[in-house]
Enzyme design. Sequence first.
Site, PDB file in Angstrom:
ATOM      1  N   CYS A  38     -20.262   8.083 -50.460  1.00 53.91           N
ATOM      2  CA  CYS A  38     -19.478   7.933 -49.334  1.00 53.91           C
ATOM      3  C   CYS A  38     -18.673   6.705 -49.301  1.00 53.91           C
ATOM      4  O   CYS A  38     -19.261   5.494 -49.460  1.00 53.91           O
ATOM      5  CB  CYS A  38     -20.437   7.738 -48.113  1.00 53.91           C
ATOM      6  SG  CYS A  38     -19.713   7.216 -46.502  1.00 53.91           S
ATOM      7  N   TRP A  71     -27.692  13.109 -43.307  1.00 52.87           N
ATOM      8  CA  TRP A  71     -28.090  12.544 -44.732  1.00 52.87           C
ATOM      9  C   TRP A  71     -29.812  12.564 -44.960  1.00 52.87           C
ATOM     10  O   TRP A  71     -30.281  12.277 -43.941  1.00 52.87           O
ATOM     11  CB  TRP A  71     -27.557  11.230 -44.777  1.00 52.87           C
ATOM     12  CG  TRP A  71     -26.093  11.199 -44.680  1.00 52.87           C
ATOM     13  CD1 TRP A  71     -25.495  10.938 -43.595  1.00 52.87           C
ATOM     14  CD2 TRP A  71     -25.077  11.291 -45.971  1.00 52.87           C
ATOM     15  NE1 TRP A  71     -23.986  10.673 -44.045  1.00 52.87           N
ATOM     16  CE2 TRP A  71     -23.941  10.937 -45.292  1.00 52.87           C
ATOM     17  CE3 TRP A  71     -25.380  11.441 -47.295  1.00 52.87           C
ATOM     18  CZ2 TRP A  71     -22.683  11.247 -46.034  1.00 52.87           C
ATOM     19  CZ3 TRP A  71     -23.997  11.459 -48.115  1.00 52.87           C
ATOM     20  CH2 TRP A  71     -22.851  11.408 -47.459  1.00 52.87           C
ATOM     21  N   THR A 105     -23.988   9.309 -39.492  1.00 53.57           N
ATOM     22  CA  THR A 105     -23.170   8.886 -40.308  1.00 53.57           C
ATOM     23  C   THR A 105     -23.625   7.643 -41.181  1.00 53.57           C
ATOM     24  O   THR A 105     -24.500   6.859 -40.886  1.00 53.57           O
ATOM     25  CB  THR A 105     -21.884   8.321 -39.896  1.00 53.57           C
ATOM     26  OG1 THR A 105     -21.946   7.281 -39.109  1.00 53.57           O
ATOM     27  CG2 THR A 105     -21.060   9.425 -39.216  1.00 53.57           C
ATOM     28  N   VAL A 106     -23.210   7.418 -42.667  1.00 54.59           N
ATOM     29  CA  VAL A 106     -23.669   6.176 -43.344  1.00 54.59           C
ATOM     30  C   VAL A 106     -22.262   5.370 -43.539  1.00 54.59           C
ATOM     31  O   VAL A 106     -21.301   6.069 -43.589  1.00 54.59           O
ATOM     32  CB  VAL A 106     -24.067   6.363 -44.581  1.00 54.59           C
ATOM     33  CG1 VAL A 106     -25.475   7.090 -44.517  1.00 54.59           C
ATOM     34  CG2 VAL A 106     -23.432   7.556 -45.531  1.00 54.59           C
ATOM     35  N   TYR A 169      -8.282  12.233 -45.996  1.00 55.03           N
ATOM     36  CA  TYR A 169      -9.270  13.181 -45.066  1.00 55.03           C
ATOM     37  C   TYR A 169      -8.165  14.120 -44.355  1.00 55.03           C
ATOM     38  O   TYR A 169      -8.316  15.299 -44.113  1.00 55.03           O
ATOM     39  CB  TYR A 169     -10.198  12.483 -44.601  1.00 55.03           C
ATOM     40  CG  TYR A 169     -11.384  12.008 -45.044  1.00 55.03           C
ATOM     41  CD1 TYR A 169     -12.638  12.888 -45.259  1.00 55.03           C
ATOM     42  CD2 TYR A 169     -11.470  10.797 -45.619  1.00 55.03           C
ATOM     43  CE1 TYR A 169     -13.497  12.324 -46.009  1.00 55.03           C
ATOM     44  CE2 TYR A 169     -12.385  10.522 -46.397  1.00 55.03           C
ATOM     45  CZ  TYR A 169     -13.470  11.149 -46.509  1.00 55.03           C
ATOM     46  OH  TYR A 169     -14.581  10.800 -47.313  1.00 55.03           O
TER      47      TYR A 169
END
Length: 316
Positions: A38, A71, A105-106, A169
């Site tokens: 990521c 994740w 999210t990370v 993105y």
Amino acid sequence: MATGEYNRDQRYISTRIAADGPYPVEAGRYRLVVSRACPWANRAIIVRRLLGLEDVLSMGVAGPTHDERSWTFDLDPGGRDPVLGIERLQEAFLKRFPDYDKGITVPAIVDVPSGAVVTNDFAQITLDLSLEWAAFHRPGAPLLYPPELRAEIDEVNAVVFADVNNGVYRAGFASSQEAYEKAYHRLFDRLDWLSARLADRRYLVGDTITEADVRLFTTLARFDAVYHGHFKCNRSKLTEMPVLWAYARDLFQTPGFGDTIDFVQIKQHYYQVHRTINPSGIIPAGPDLSGWLTPHGRESLGGRPFGDGTPPVRAV
């Protein structure tokens, strides 16, 4: 009327780890959860390493692929994070917010004693590592967000985020031709702007590495391996943009940057997780990545990577 434009969900947990908050800065109390795939998490990995925070802020590494839930820690023995004892990062989010309905999210920072997530606000996390965690920085740590340059860094970061970091993105996940072409042109217009800016200066702001360079680098590092083909950002490869390619190689060869990059995991993530774009899940064999270690010649522009400080020496 739907336009086909991709809009990133930016509803992050804004809690900060700070001296005067409910979550004070403490050595050993928190765990930074990342994935090497990521780009947003990669920023935190780089900043943690540059500042020498490894001994005070532990790091859990999720695998490169995930499902719609979360994740996962499939790289660890038994598929569990060895410190948090969880299989999915989702568990830490639900520990704090049982009805949490936003993205898992990370990077995310988890309070180890409670097992609950503190924040996943990726933009603020790296700034706070520079500012709030200063008492724990290694001797010789660089100033990544110096007071006299903050306004300019913020200005550069804002346009780089909108047009480049998130721009790839916006092109890759566009669902209409018009939205894709709009994002495509906006991306390459900004890359041309960056090329002009960096033609006669080694770093984006000032004469040392700053937060601005960290944020741009993690997108450039993924450009040819993923964004050029997978996200259809194919006017030019990074290797075909001479200034940006030399700039990216300069950073890649700087301790704390290239040694945090895992191209295998990067490709696994994008090509296997984004099945709406790549239904087969086939991971490309290329591109040839050997060029990252070739001479870049950027030293001739001057600048001092770490200012009055020193490079990190320990391995990631």
